[in-house]
Design a protein around this motif. Structure first.
Motif, PDB file in Angstrom:
ATOM      1  N   ALA B 101       0.837  -1.210   0.000  1.00 27.24           N
ATOM      2  CA  ALA B 101       0.000   0.000   0.000  1.00 27.24           C
ATOM      3  C   ALA B 101       0.868   1.256   0.000  1.00 27.24           C
ATOM      4  N   GLY B 102       1.939   1.243   0.797  1.00 27.50           N
ATOM      5  CA  GLY B 102       2.829   2.399   0.861  1.00 27.50           C
ATOM      6  C   GLY B 102       3.579   2.614  -0.435  1.00 27.50           C
ATOM      7  N   ARG B 103       4.106   1.544  -0.992  1.00 27.27           N
ATOM      8  CA  ARG B 103       4.895   1.666  -2.231  1.00 27.27           C
ATOM      9  C   ARG B 103       4.038   2.077  -3.427  1.00 27.27           C
ATOM     10  N   ALA B 105       1.038   3.533  -3.254  1.00 30.95           N
ATOM     11  CA  ALA B 105       0.104   4.618  -2.895  1.00 30.95           C
ATOM     12  C   ALA B 105      -1.349   4.222  -3.129  1.00 30.95           C
ATOM     13  N   LEU B 106      -1.690   3.013  -2.654  1.00 31.03           N
ATOM     14  CA  LEU B 106      -3.056   2.514  -2.801  1.00 31.03           C
ATOM     15  C   LEU B 106      -3.749   2.493  -1.437  1.00 31.03           C
ATOM     16  N   PRO B 107      -5.083   2.628  -1.439  1.00 37.24           N
ATOM     17  CA  PRO B 107      -5.813   2.547  -0.166  1.00 37.24           C
ATOM     18  C   PRO B 107      -5.766   1.137   0.410  1.00 37.24           C
TER      19      PRO B 107
END
Lengths: 259, 313
Positions: B101-103, B105-107
């Motif tokens: 999610a961090g890499r 940029a997804l919810p």
């Protein structure tokens, strides 16, 4: 070794009844005591232990309103050097928003770190997401469920991660990195009232959360609250304590585990 | 075609049962199920998914978040963006999911235990299951979820044919940032709580460590074996070998007498198949009462003392 630790002020709901109010719009926490998130307590302790052995500093960061200052005082009493509050009236339900602000704070304020520690999860939202999202966003290594730090060596940690069923894995993680600390990793030190009083004389810095949010909007929204689905549930034994306990012993006999 | 990318969990050569919840969730959401797997000789029901994507990675490389994010990127490059990326809600599942999610940029929504298809609402536990937050996406696009074990496996269905396997080429299994060294087994000692017929299990509701000997006395009279929930183990009131739950032991005694345990789902997962569950807790809303056969609403220590009085009297 410089370690940044995130700690959160949470409602201690373990023994409390929770009520949903406003047609599912809110959970009433007004009569519930608050405290440092249990997992974060272990994370602060682990960071302080490492710094005591290896030198360096621990910086505690929390997000919330002014009440969250108590978390910083506690962390400082445990051995953190600095405490930073990212002040906001309303904390976003989306961990990605919180992480955006945290990572911008680290960058813009040039807060030096070799490692960021978080608790595995918060007792309130149980998201278990802050450490992972932050590491991904910063593009640095990550390990979660850290139940033992076996070695702090030049350029890396050797840590044990807790898996399921009593199994662990030992891994090597390059510094700088983010580690999410599991409860039970250490025995957090006792913090006295005197310790807190002394810590409150150390200056804590406040930053406005929205100045670091960089326009990041929530990607998910919490639309309403609900109670868990009732599953039928237990037959509740009622009456006087003596009668209840005799009934309980009767059940144990019936099940054949006690004669 | 809209699809769900299911990141499987294979540990020490076993395709984990939790993966069934991930597959069931994809079905419930009405998405084609694309299963991402490591190499290996484990059993999979190929009729339960629509496509198997073999990364060729070893099990430990596959479970390394720094490697997994490259594998997912490659899937997206070839098959397009999925509607859902589904992970197990486990030690490694959550680690992989949050890092991804961090890499990307997804919810992300973790610990999803229910889904309402009409409203596209995800149910997520708060405060150890006392209440649930109902989430939805704030904008169109993919979302990452981790799904709670046991929540969706009933939605697994048979396609009537075995899924094709597609190889995903060119992912490096070794990264500089993080390396697997070895598995470490918990030390084996004398007590095996999984063998006990009658467990007297203690939770943080008993108050403090000094209460333990009094419970041991009761257990002695009742010929019960003492076990405990996570907080009691973390506080070192009881040794780790006595822990019931996902990170401890899974037990199925004839009687499980839980005193002062509220019943976090990780604990429930470790004892729900006991023949008879009796719970004692102050909080009438404690989740454990949903799983218990008998319940006593009251202070665990008072019930203990009363039991002792009766038994000694």
């Amino acid at each position: 070794m410089n370690i940044v630790v995130f700690a959160k002020r949470v409602a201690a709901t373990q023994e409390e009844e929770l009520r949903i109010t406003g047609d599912g719009k809110a959970v009433d926490l007004s009569k519930i005591p608050f405290k440092m998130n249990d997992w974060d307590n272990y994370a602060v302790e682990e960071a302080v232990k490492i710094v005591e052995a290896k030198g360096g500093t621990v910086t505690a960061i929390t997000i919330g309103n002014q009440d969250s200052d108590e978390i910083l005082r506690r962390a400082i009493a445990m051995g953190a050097k600095d405490g930073f509050l990212m002040e906001t009236v309303e904390v976003s339900d989306d961990p990605a928003v919180r992480v955006e602000a945290i990572s911008n704070l680290l960058n813009k304020e040039n807060i030096p770190f070799d490692a960021v520690f978080t608790g595995v999860q918060a007792e309130d939202d149980q998201f278990a997401a802050t450490g992972g999202i932050l590491a991904g966003k910063l593009g640095i290594p990550y390990a979660s469920m850290v139940i033992g730090i076996d070695a702090v060596e030049e350029g890396h940690f050797i840590v044990r991660r807790e898996l399921e069923g009593g199994l662990q894995e030992r891994i090597k993680v390059k510094i700088p990195c983010v580690l999410s600390i599991q409860s039970g990793i250490n025995e957090p030190r006792y913090v006295s009232i005197m310790g807190i009083r002394k810590a409150s004389k150390v200056e804590r810095k406040t930053f406005k959360f929205n100045d670091y949010r960089a326009g990041q909007e929530a990607m998910i929204e919490l639309v309403r609250w609900s109670y868990p689905e009732k599953k039928g549930g237990a037959k509740i034994l009622t009456g006087e304590m003596d009668g209840i306990c005799r009934e309980l012993l009767g059940i144990l006999k019936e099940k054949g585990v006690y004669q | 075609m809209s699809y769900a990318l299911i990141v499987s969990e294979v540990r020490r050569g076993q395709f984990d049962e939790r993966n069934l919840d991930s597959i069931g969730f994809a079905n419930l959401a009405g998405k084609a199920a694309y299963l991402l797997v490591p190499q290996g000789d484990y059993a999979i029901d190929k009729g339960s998914v629509d496509l198997i994507i073999d990364t060729g990675l070893t099990e430990s490389a596959f479970l390394n978040p720094l490697v997994m994010v490259d594998a997912i990127t490659k899937v997206i490059d070839t098959a397009g963006m999925p509607d859902l990326i589904v992970f197990t809600h486990s030690s490694s599942g959550v680690e992989l999911a949050t890092y991804t999610a961090g890499r990307k940029a997804l919810p992300i929504i973790t610990d999803v235990s229910g889904y309402d298809k009409n409203e596209a609402i995800f149910y997520k536990s708060y405060y150890s299951d006392k209440v649930f937050g109902q989430f939805r996406k704030a904008k169109e696009g993919p979302v990452i979820v981790t799904v709670r074990s046991g929540s969706f496996r009933e939605f697994v269905s048979d396609r009537g044919k075995a899924a094709d396997t597609k190889a995903l080429e060119g992912i490096s299994g070794s990264v500089e940032g993080r390396e697997f060294i070895e598995y470490v087994e918990e030390a084996k000692t004398g007590v095996d709580i999984t063998k006990a017929e009658f467990l007297l299990s203690l939770g943080r509701g008993i108050g403090n460590k000094d209460e333990i000997p009094v419970y041991e006395e009761l257990a002695g009279i009742l010929k019960a074996t003492i076990s405990g929930s996570r907080p009691v183990i973390d506080k070192q009131w009881l040794p780790k070998e006595r822990q019931v739950g996902t990170s401890g032991k899974t037990v199925k005694p004839k009687v499980y007498l839980a005193m002062g345990i509220s019943g976090a789902f990780q604990h429930i997962a470790g004892m729900k198949d006991s023949d008879c569950i009796i719970a004692v807790n102050k909080d009438p809303d404690a989740p454990i009462f949903q799983y218990a056969h008998y319940g006593i609403i009251g202070d665990a220590n008072k019930v203990r003392d009363k039991l002792k009085d009766i038994l000694k009297g």
